[in-house]
Motif scaffolding. Structure first.
Motif: not given
Length: 139
Positions: A87-111
């Protein structure tokens, strides 16, 4: 399925559910909502609490995505894995990393929107207002 796949699946489901809860908690803490309108401090605390939940959801998604990505990388470089089943890194992994980063960034803005403490400065006075001119003031 392997135990690691079941764990990553459970972490992603937990991240999705925590993200959904965080949305509902954060929406009640927004300034534009009529809910809890009488106490602004509690309203801001709800927004901060929603931000903390967003950060936890982002961390859960980041751990799950990175754990699976590590598994893919180890299987790719394993010499005993046949070439046609790697297997190689697929788009789902990159989407997962981007979603995790955006969720943490949005949470930091709310905090960061936590309520400010009251300062001990004296209340500011406005500028003195001039009396209306009668037209006889000029020379």
């Amino acid at each position: 399925l392997l135990g690691s796949l079941q764990a990553t699946r459970a972490l992603m489901v937990a991240a999705i559910l925590l993200g959904l809860v965080a949305v509902f908690v954060s929406v009640t803490g927004m300034k534009c909502m009529k809910c809890m309108e009488d106490d602004q401090v509690k309203k801001m605390r709800m927004a901060v609490f929603g931000g903390v939940i967003f950060i936890i959801a982002g961390l859960a998604a980041l751990v799950a995505t990175s754990w699976y990505g590590n598994r893919v990388a180890r299987a790719f470089y394993d010499p005993f894995t046949p070439v046609n089943t790697r297997f190689e890194f697929g788009s789902a992994l990159f989407i997962g990393w981007a979603a995790a980063s955006l969720a943490m960034l949005g949470g930091a803005f709310l905090c960061c929107s936590c309520p400010r403490r009251e300062t001990s400065y004296p209340p500011s006075r406005g500028y003195p207002k001039n009396a209306p001119s009668t037209g006889k003031d000029y020379v």
